[in-house]
Design an enzyme around this catalytic site. Structure first.
Site, short mmCIF file in Angstrom:
data_model
loop_
_atom_site.label_atom_id
_atom_site.label_comp_id
_atom_site.label_asym_id
_atom_site.label_seq_id
_atom_site.Cartn_x
_atom_site.Cartn_y
_atom_site.Cartn_z
N GLY A 45 0.84 -1.35 0.08
CA GLY A 45 -0.21 -0.07 0.09
C GLY A 45 0.84 1.52 0.07
N HIS A 46 2.30 0.88 0.02
CA HIS A 46 2.92 2.69 -0.60
C HIS A 46 3.94 2.15 -1.08
CE1 HIS A 46 5.59 5.03 1.97
NE2 HIS A 46 5.15 5.60 1.77
N PHE A 47 3.71 2.91 -1.67
CA PHE A 47 2.50 3.28 -2.85
C PHE A 47 2.13 2.83 -3.64
CE2 PHE A 47 5.34 7.59 -0.41
CZ PHE A 47 3.50 8.34 -0.29
#
Length: 145
Positions: A45-47
């Site tokens: 989730g990053h990014f």
């Protein structure tokens, strides 16, 4: 104390162990390395569609190698058989210069500034495989046997 013994005494395990090896260590400094695997949990989730290593994970890697591994080495004479030290990060100041991408190997260099009353303060820096500066700062922590 050998590098493998120090790593074995760390209070971390996968997926939160960010030390692959220690290349040099003395009572004044340490150099170690870690390769960020492409499938690590924080990349999901990053990014979105452009994963980079979060700054907090970069800081953690620098703390594990530059503060905790060096601290374990410094208190090695106080440790019993398989006794793991307790560690608390007390402060950090970090500047970031380049991203760390999935699959990248980094090298952490740490130099002891102060070690008194089991409080360790170190100047740390992280370099990528091209020996470019990724991050640098000051990290402090307490070590207890």
């Amino acid at each position: 104390m050998e590098a493998e013994e120090i790593i074995a005494l760390l209070p971390y395990q996968s997926p939160f162990l960010f030390v692959d090896g220690i290349t040099t260590i003395s009572e004044h400094y340490i150099t170690g390395h870690y390769t960020f695997k492409k499938d690590q949990f924080f990349y999901k989730g990053h990014f979105k569609n452009n994963p980079i290593t979060p700054g907090v994970i970069i800081t953690e890697c620098m703390a594990q190698i530059g503060l905790v591994c060096l601290g374990v080495y410094l208190i090695k004479d106080e440790l019993g058989n398989e006794q793991k030290p307790q560690i608390a990060l007390t402060s950090h100041q970090m500047d970031f210069y380049l991203p760390v991408l999935p699959g990248q190997k980094v090298v952490v260099h740490s130099e002891k500034e102060v070690f008194r009353f089991n409080k360790l303060k170190c100047k740390v820096k992280m370099l990528n495989e091209k020996e470019e500066l990724v991050a640098r700062g000051i990290i402090s922590g307490m070590l207890k046997v």
